[in-house]
Scaffold this active site. Structure first.
Site, mmCIF file in Angstrom:
data_model
loop_
_atom_site.group_PDB
_atom_site.id
_atom_site.type_symbol
_atom_site.label_atom_id
_atom_site.label_comp_id
_atom_site.label_asym_id
_atom_site.label_seq_id
_atom_site.Cartn_x
_atom_site.Cartn_y
_atom_site.Cartn_z
ATOM 1 N N LYS A 83 -5.900 -99.103 9.955
ATOM 2 C CA LYS A 83 -4.728 -99.824 9.452
ATOM 3 C C LYS A 83 -5.121 -100.996 8.547
ATOM 4 O O LYS A 83 -4.440 -101.257 7.547
ATOM 5 C CB LYS A 83 -3.862 -100.314 10.606
ATOM 6 C CG LYS A 83 -4.422 -101.475 11.406
ATOM 7 C CD LYS A 83 -3.442 -101.949 12.445
ATOM 8 C CE LYS A 83 -4.009 -103.123 13.235
ATOM 9 N NZ LYS A 83 -4.233 -104.318 12.397
ATOM 10 N N GLU A 93 0.431 -105.996 12.393
ATOM 11 C CA GLU A 93 0.754 -106.125 13.822
ATOM 12 C C GLU A 93 2.245 -106.404 14.037
ATOM 13 O O GLU A 93 2.636 -107.288 14.805
ATOM 14 C CB GLU A 93 -0.092 -107.233 14.473
ATOM 15 C CG GLU A 93 -1.590 -107.077 14.312
ATOM 16 C CD GLU A 93 -2.187 -105.993 15.194
ATOM 17 O OE1 GLU A 93 -1.426 -105.232 15.814
ATOM 18 O OE2 GLU A 93 -3.432 -105.906 15.256
ATOM 19 N N GLN A 137 0.945 -100.398 21.246
ATOM 20 C CA GLN A 137 0.047 -101.523 21.518
ATOM 21 C C GLN A 137 0.791 -102.848 21.569
ATOM 22 O O GLN A 137 0.201 -103.910 21.367
ATOM 23 C CB GLN A 137 -1.058 -101.587 20.456
ATOM 24 C CG GLN A 137 -2.007 -100.403 20.487
ATOM 25 C CD GLN A 137 -3.210 -100.602 19.585
ATOM 26 O OE1 GLN A 137 -4.104 -101.405 19.861
ATOM 27 N NE2 GLN A 137 -3.246 -99.868 18.485
ATOM 28 N N ARG A 175 -10.217 -99.049 23.271
ATOM 29 C CA ARG A 175 -11.283 -99.935 22.787
ATOM 30 C C ARG A 175 -12.625 -99.201 22.785
ATOM 31 O O ARG A 175 -13.562 -99.624 22.121
ATOM 32 C CB ARG A 175 -11.427 -101.182 23.671
ATOM 33 C CG ARG A 175 -10.238 -102.122 23.776
ATOM 34 C CD ARG A 175 -9.634 -102.492 22.469
ATOM 35 N NE ARG A 175 -8.542 -101.588 22.120
ATOM 36 C CZ ARG A 175 -8.038 -101.433 20.896
ATOM 37 N NH1 ARG A 175 -8.567 -102.100 19.892
ATOM 38 N NH2 ARG A 175 -7.041 -100.602 20.661
#
Length: 762
Positions: A55, A243, A273, A619
């Site tokens: 992204k 975000e 997320q 992660r």
């Protein structure tokens, strides 16, 4: 009259476009969806970017593409990030793409961009342009003063609770007059809205704002002054937001207002997320993007470039249990890799020991410790890992500890600088008026406060009046006069003296440096070193005002150490990071999902906890371990535990169990990765000591069956010399018997006194 905007193209001679040789090949190397996200310049675009799908590359390349095509000059682009670190990274990548740094961009965090606008139009909300930005500590101190003046019990209604409530209202875009009575309830004896209004009035007198005001005041300005809003709407031809799933209502309203003219807004985010609901983030902002911006194009980035297919398959299956999501499925061309390992252990100590053993095994295979992370749900979980790593001599870092600018000595030094920069900064004034001690006692400070409230002026101005009167006894009056004279002298020096030299003089002449030199406290040498570090930090800024604004805005806690260390942090701190090997301990009901989230927010809380689990899993690039324990010590109290409901939701084809049989206290069973129905969101799992049965193979041992419900009443079934097994300490020989206690010489753990019910003959 408002000040003109500072975006004259003549101020940016290189901002009219990108040189021809830099206009080509921006789409080279992007996959099809990434290319679509970069090329779709016109109109509203929502880019649903899954974890590890590139992204940041898309966002930066899109920005370069807009500039290279001449669709906008840099000063006509608003690019919003959530951290200063992300803003710096975007600037770096943009410079690499186009071959040079770009000046004039409105690129930064919501707070930094908000303060940039607010300083231009401060008078529209009753402020001066040199207003101070308060941190949370100053907010609490100010509210304590208001509560005391209103005779509200600070013990029953702590200032911190009021601070949090006010911040929530500001996150929702609500000034005092728009907060409904139902929102406040009985908080502060039903006077919370009144306290909020007094708090805002006091901030105006102090010429100060808190972080929530940086956008709330902008919204007020936009609503009160349509001509100002129109200027900014015309200015920003393109808006890019990173975000987006983490935006709160105030940020959402700010963006929506600015985007109304050109509608060229591109928001990049991942609804899966969204993990910051506890600090005001609204996942609904991203879910209703298509409603807010009709005709919006939605582009899904689903090709992951980070993790193995087993890790991605595990994450994707888990998150499908959430209902509030737009939906996407991550995939990768990478190899399957190792399956995700699920491990059941006896307690937190054994969990730490097991994970530390794995870390050492990875280290022996030449894995860098920097590429290993242990991600916990709650901060207290780190202690056992820290102790284990200290014992083994494994270097580690805890990310998220106290920040440099939050240390006592640094806050004191900066308070001196704040008063010099803006004399009406009451909170800074109060902090250092008698620090170090200079004979200005509590009674004197109270007299200053009383006069300031009566005259509705700052503490500094009240002090200048008091020292010219006989209200104070001579010794106190003289001490206060010397302090005021010093401030005036330092402020005069600031006009001609470099701010670094000024700071050194202030710390010396105030007696603050000498105070720590003479201190007998063991931490004094370290504090002096920190003050030296503060002087070094000033060198990066061209003025005292710029430095103080930086301190107010920067909330990053970057670890600049390049040493090879294991990373210990909470799951919330890990967002945006990636590691070769990740350990996720503590997957137990009540801990993860956290009971507080379930109790306070019900299904919404459960879904946010599941998103947090999704973030933790994604992660990992190569290896992932998930563990849970039968017993957990929390705040020095032992608790029986049952496996998290999230473990039931993990797909069998992608995971590998490392415990043969585990059974919930209420009959839920896990064997060969099979778990029965899990507790509902509002149900606390019930039953016995947590697990009815826990089977485990010790090194080189046959399968041991430990039934903790079938407890023996005494040590009658044992004799001295018996060889036996204890779940926690392993194999040993009984050396003494006393009632229901056994003294056992364990092979590895040494001599221990244990309860017979938890021992098995071998």
């Amino acid at each position: 009259m408002t000040e003109p905007l500072d975006y004259d193209p003549l101020d940016h001679p290189h901002s009219g476009g990108i040189q021809k040789q830099h206009q080509i090949d921006f789409l080279t190397g992007l996959n099809e969806e990434q290319g679509q996200a970069v090329a779709a310049i016109d109109g509203p675009v929502l880019v649903l970017a899954g974890a590890g799908t590139g992204k940041t590359r898309v966002l930066t390349t899109r920005l370069a593409h807009i500039l290279s095509k001449g669709r906008a000059s840099p000063y006509q682009v608003l690019a919003v990030t959530f951290t200063n670190k992300a803003a710096r990274e975007m600037k770096r990548r943009l410079a690499n793409l186009i071959g040079r740094a770009v000046d004039g961009l409105w690129l930064g965090t919501f707070h930094s961009l908000g303060v940039r606008i607010l300083r231009k139009h401060a008078e529209l909300v009753g402020l001066k342009t040199n207003f101070t930005i308060l941190d949370s500590d100053d907010q609490i101190r100010l509210l304590k003063q208001i509560l005391k003046a209103q005779n509200i019990d600070d013990k029953r209604w702590p200032a911190r609770v009021l601070t949090n409530a006010i911040q929530r209202w500001k996150d929702k875009g609500l000034p005092p007059e728009k907060v409904g009575s139902g929102e406040a309830g009985e908080l502060a004896d039903g006077r919370a809205i009144e306290i909020y209004a007094q708090y805002q009035d006091r901030l105006q007198i102090l010429n100060a704002v808190d972080f929530g005001d940086l956008l709330l005041h902008c919204l007020t300005i936009f609503n009160r002054s349509p001509e100002v809003l129109t200027k900014y709407q015309n200015l920003f031809r393109f808006i890019l937001v990173d975000e987006y799933q983490d935006t709160n209502v105030s940020q959402y309203l700010w963006l929506r207002l600015l985007a109304q003219k050109h509608r060229n807004i591109c928001c990049v985010g991942d609804d899966d997320q969204s993990i910051y609901g506890w600090r005001g983030a609204e996942v609904g902002n991203i879910l209703k993007f298509e409603t807010d911006f009709s005709g919006a194009k939605v582009i899904r980035l689903e090709q992951n470039y980070r993790s193995t297919s087993h890790i991605l398959g595990t994450a994707s299956e888990l998150i499908t249990n959430n209902k509030s999501r737009l939906g996407k499925t991550l995939w990768t061309e990478a190899k399957h890799g190792e399956k995700v390992k699920i491990q059941g252990l006896w307690d937190g100590e054994e969990e730490a020991r097991s994970i530390a053993d794995e870390v050492e095994a990875l280290q022996r295979k030449k894995h860098h410790l920097n590429e290993i992370a242990i991600l916990v749900r709650a901060g207290f979980q780190t202690r056992e890992f820290e102790e284990r790593f200290i014992t083994l001599g494994v270097p580690y870092r805890v990310i998220g500890g106290p920040r440099f600018y939050e240390r006592e000595e640094i806050r004191d030094a900066i308070a001196y600088l704040r008063v010099i920069n803006m004399q009406d900064d009451d909170l800074a004034f109060e902090r250092i008026v008698n620090k170090p001690a200079r004979g200005i006692g509590t009674a004197t400070v109270q007299a200053v406060h009383s006069l300031a409230r009566h005259l509705k002026v700052s503490l500094y101005l009240a002090s200048t009046k008091l020292v010219e009167s006989d209200e104070l006894k001579p010794s106190s009056r003289n001490a206060l006069r010397r302090f005021i004279d010093n401030i005036d002298r330092w402020r005069a020096m600031a006009e001609n003296l470099p701010h670094i030299e000024l700071t050194e003089i202030v710390l010396d002449e105030s007696g603050y440096t000498e105070f720590w030199k003479n201190s007998k406290k063991p931490e004094a040498p370290g504090k002096l070193e920190n003050l030296k570090e503060l002087i070094a930090a000033l060198e990066d800024y061209d003025s005292l005002a710029n430095f103080l604004e930086h301190v107010s805005l920067v909330m990053d806690n970057s670890d600049n150490s390049e040493d090879d260390m294991v990373n210990l942090m909470t799951l919330h701190s890990a967002k945006g990071l990636e590691f070769d090997s990740v350990f996720l301990p503590g997957w137990e009901e009540g801990l993860f999902p956290h009971q507080r989230s379930l109790d306070q927010d019900g299904l919404a809380g459960l879904e946010e906890e599941r998103r947090l689990a999704y973030v933790g899993i994604t992660r990992a690039k190569k290896n992932l371990w998930i563990s849970f324990t039968a017993n957990r010590r929390i705040h020095n109290q032992w608790h029986s535990a049952i496996p998290s409901r999230f473990i039931k939701e993990l797909p069998q084809e992608h995971i590998e169990m490392e415990c043969e049989k585990v059974q919930y206290g209420n009959g839920l069973d896990m064997a060969d990765n099979s778990v029965g129905s899990r507790p509902s969101v509002n149900e606390t799992p019930s039953g016995g000591p947590g697990w009815l049965r826990f089977q485990k193979r010790g090194p080189g041992l046959p399968l041991i069956d430990v039934d903790v419900n079938n407890k023996q009443e005494s040590s009658d079934n044992f004799s001295k010399g018996d060889r036996c097994f204890h779940q926690k300490f392993g194999m040993g020989i009984i050396s003494d018997l006393e009632g229901d206690h056994l003294t056992i010489e364990f092979d590895r753990a040494g001599t221990k006194k244990v309860i017979a019910a938890f021992v098995k003959k071998h």
